[in-house]
Design an enzyme around this catalytic site. Structure first.
Site, short mmCIF file in Angstrom:
data_model
loop_
_atom_site.label_atom_id
_atom_site.label_comp_id
_atom_site.label_asym_id
_atom_site.label_seq_id
_atom_site.Cartn_x
_atom_site.Cartn_y
_atom_site.Cartn_z
N LYS A 40 66.68 53.22 22.39
CA LYS A 40 67.85 52.66 21.78
C LYS A 40 68.49 52.88 21.02
CE LYS A 40 67.21 48.19 21.22
NZ LYS A 40 68.19 47.71 20.36
N ASP A 67 73.55 50.18 21.83
CA ASP A 67 73.36 48.58 22.10
C ASP A 67 73.84 48.41 20.92
OD1 ASP A 67 71.81 46.30 22.43
OD2 ASP A 67 70.78 46.46 20.92
N LYS A 69 76.72 45.60 21.84
CA LYS A 69 77.35 44.85 22.04
C LYS A 69 79.13 44.25 21.94
CE LYS A 69 72.36 42.73 21.28
NZ LYS A 69 72.03 43.88 20.58
N ASP A 72 85.21 41.77 22.63
CA ASP A 72 86.93 41.36 22.48
C ASP A 72 87.90 41.32 23.10
OD1 ASP A 72 89.35 42.08 20.59
OD2 ASP A 72 87.60 43.89 19.01
N THR A 127 68.66 35.55 22.69
CA THR A 127 67.63 34.83 22.50
C THR A 127 67.27 34.07 21.06
OG1 THR A 127 66.23 37.03 21.99
CG2 THR A 127 66.31 35.70 24.17
N ARG A 219 58.80 47.36 17.40
CA ARG A 219 58.22 47.38 15.91
C ARG A 219 56.81 47.25 16.99
NH1 ARG A 219 59.98 41.93 13.53
NH2 ARG A 219 60.96 42.24 15.88
#
Ligand code: C5P
Length: 239
Positions: A40, A67, A69, A72, A127, A219
């Protein structure tokens, strides 16, 4: 035709390459030898390294979830998606909050002359947004899971291929939008690992049980003493 035949047709682990440069990213991926994890690329790396990082990773044989996002007006998103489609990413995304008109325009922009296109998925609610900010700042006076499902249904109605959501919502999304509607889920940690800043986390095995199609793991793999071993462990527990 959607470019998903090469996604492997099943669930997989997507490694979040949250690095600040192309050099750091390529150095990290070199540790995997001949293996090619699904990766990603987020805003940090894309803004630092530019579109070429997508081309480079694709040329090396990685599958890429870009990614960024987008959110507009429909015409702007359509034209931006046309550019991203040309980079060869396998999955791209946008915010469902941009409305159905924006999502439909995005699909139009992504579709190449030969009819092929990357998969397009929608962020429902981040989230990091909690019930209080949903109600007090976004002025949406409904329970979070109801909002997430409504946004997922809107994305499905616009013709999108899936959503980014919590593994805890994956089952409900499949119930509402169909088993083939993809759930791509971050917030995954090993049972014996650090949570970091993620609040609601699940293990790879639990994410599989809950119905996630792809887990996005950063991570626990990138910061592991042996990232390759952590990646294998994650794939083993998820598949
Ligand atoms: O390091 P970690 O496993 O927490 O990384 C998760 C990745 O998924 C990060 O790139 C993060 O930005 C992304 N993400 C997330 N939660 C969302 C959407 C994306 O953690 N709701």
């Amino acid at each position: 035709m959607i470019d998903n035949l090469h996604l492997g047709g099943g669930r997989d682990v997507i490694v979040a390459c949250d690095f600040a440069s192309a050099e750091e990213t390529l150095g990290f991926l070199a540790r995997f030898g001949d293996e090619r994890p699904f990766v990603k690329i987020g805003m940090e790396l894309y803004y630092a390294a530019g579109p070429d990082i997508v081309r480079q990773l694709k040329a090396r044989g990685h599958r890429v979830f870009l990614d960024l996002k987008l959110h507009d007006i429909p015409n702007t998103v359509k034209k931006a998606m046309r550019v991203l489609s040309g980079l060869g990413a396998d999955i791209v995304n946008l915010h469902a909050a941009g409305t159905r008109a924006m999502m439909e325009a995005a699909l139009e922009g992504l579709t190449r002359q030969d009819g092929s296109r990357p998969l397009l998925i929608a962020v429902t609610q981040l989230t990091s947004t909690d019930q209080e900010s949903l109600e007090k700042e976004l002025l949406i006076p409904r329970p979070m899971d109801e909002v997430v499902i409504a946004y997922a249904k809107n994305a499905a109605a616009a013709g999108l291929d899936g959503v980014v959501c919590s593994p805890l919502e994956a089952g409900k999304v499949h119930q509402a939008c169909g088993a083939g509607f993809l759930t791509v889920t971050p917030g995954v940690r090993f049972a014996d690992g650090e949570k970091g800043d993620q609040k609601r986390v699940t293990t790879p095995g639990k994410a599989r049980e809950l119905g996630s199609d792809f887990i996005v793991v950063g991570r626990p793999i990138t910061a592991a003493p042996d990232p390759v071993a952590a990646w294998h462990r994650c794939k083993g527990e998820f598949q």
